[in-house]
Design a protein around this motif. Structure first.
Motif, mmCIF file in Angstrom:
data_model
loop_
_atom_site.group_PDB
_atom_site.id
_atom_site.type_symbol
_atom_site.label_atom_id
_atom_site.label_comp_id
_atom_site.label_asym_id
_atom_site.label_seq_id
_atom_site.Cartn_x
_atom_site.Cartn_y
_atom_site.Cartn_z
ATOM 1 N N ALA A 186 1.068 4.143 -2.953
ATOM 2 C CA ALA A 186 0.883 5.514 -2.500
ATOM 3 C C ALA A 186 2.191 6.442 -2.911
ATOM 4 O O ALA A 186 1.924 7.420 -3.461
ATOM 5 N N ASN A 200 0.925 -1.264 0.182
ATOM 6 C CA ASN A 200 0.026 0.115 -0.014
ATOM 7 C C ASN A 200 0.796 1.146 -0.050
ATOM 8 O O ASN A 200 0.667 2.212 -0.697
ATOM 9 N N ASP A 222 2.097 6.846 -6.791
ATOM 10 C CA ASP A 222 1.068 7.698 -7.143
ATOM 11 C C ASP A 222 1.338 9.367 -6.994
ATOM 12 O O ASP A 222 1.298 10.176 -7.997
ATOM 13 N N TYR A 223 2.101 9.575 -5.883
ATOM 14 C CA TYR A 223 2.578 10.648 -5.638
ATOM 15 C C TYR A 223 3.576 11.027 -6.528
ATOM 16 O O TYR A 223 3.768 12.287 -7.185
#
Ligand code: KIV
Length: 274
Positions: free
Chosen positions: A253, A249, A256-257
């Motif tokens: 994340a 996870n 994605d950032y």
């Protein structure tokens, strides 16, 4: 305040853990190394938080627990203490902070209590540490023992394999557990030993036996939080059950950032100031 419906909010003490053993209520323990995680663990109703020297492996990126220092442990224990209201906080005494002599052990256990605010300390070993355990307990500091696989002795064992499979070592472990109880230990962690042996020790002893890789018949269980969260993924012992996939996870994340920043999609005007 605990968010678990079955739990009362009384502060967990060593006395409460003993009552739990006597009433057959299993003790849930996990490790913690910082205030944010400690608060989450405490809110979930974990009874005992161990500031483990496993911090060396799962936080500091080292291969063993051997090199972690007392100053490191004091730092992490101080952080954990800030996040906790209900759970009993136990601080690991690191390798060579209690083996030289019992005066030094007493001084270092005292620092963990006075400077970091832990409510108990844990140390590894059996009969050989009993005089030290007695002295620490005598001044009013609860001590948790640790038998079976004792990671601070990894260079002596040479492997992290299951301990006490043969009769001689199993008998020695049972004697060590008895000696620790007589020396005043309030509980013992039993790591990576056959389930049947752990069940026997839990039956023989009147103090709580907390297992890690020691089967279901201990009085409670402990795991390294980073292992059970799937946050530390370098290796996974058989006894670890992963309750989440936090590493996956988090990596998702972070990726994605990175993609948003590269594409100019972060920040938006809503995340900016006029
Ligand atoms: O340091 C630690 O995390 C421990 C547990 C494995 C019991 O000693």
């Amino acid at each position: 305040m605990s968010t678990h419906p079955d739990l009362d909010d009384r502060k967990v003490t060593t006395h409460r853990l003993l009552e739990m053993k006597q009433s057959g209520m299993k003790i849930a323990a996990l490790t913690a190394y910082d205030a944010t995680m400690a608060e989450l663990l405490d809110n979930a109703g974990v009874d005992l938080l161990l500031v483990g020297d496993s911090v060396a492996m799962v936080v500091q990126g080292l291969d063993t627990t051997v090199t972690v220092t007392l100053e490191n442990m004091l730092y992490h224990a101080t952080l954990v203490r800030r996040g906790v209201k209900r759970a009993l906080v136990v601080g690991d005494l690191p390798f060579m902070s209690y083996q030289i002599n019992s005066d030094e052990a007493l001084r270092n256990a005292g620092r963990m209590v006075k400077e970091a605010g832990v409510e108990a300390v844990k140390l590894e070993g059996g009969q050989v540490v009993c005089e030290t355990v007695r002295r620490i307990v005598d001044v009013g500091i609860p001590v948790m023992g640790h038998l079976g696989l004792t990671p601070q002795s990894i260079h002596k064992f040479g492997t992290y394999q299951v301990r006490a499979r043969d009769q001689e070592e199993a008998d020695a472990l049972r004697r060590d557990a008895e000696s620790l109880e007589k020396a005043g230990a309030f509980s013992i962690v039993l790591e990576k030993v056959p389930a049947e042996l752990a069940a026997t020790v839990a039956k023989e002893r009147s103090i709580p036996i907390i297992g890690i890789g020691a089967g279901p018949d201990c009085d409670g269980q402990i795991l390294v939080s980073h292992d059970m969260l799937g946050l530390y993924t370098r290796f996974k012992p058989r006894f670890v059950r992963r309750y989440a996939k936090i590493a996956e996870n988090m990596t998702g994340a972070f990726a994605d950032y990175v993609a948003d920043v590269r594409a100019g999609g972060f920040p938006s005007m809503d995340e900016s100031y006029e």
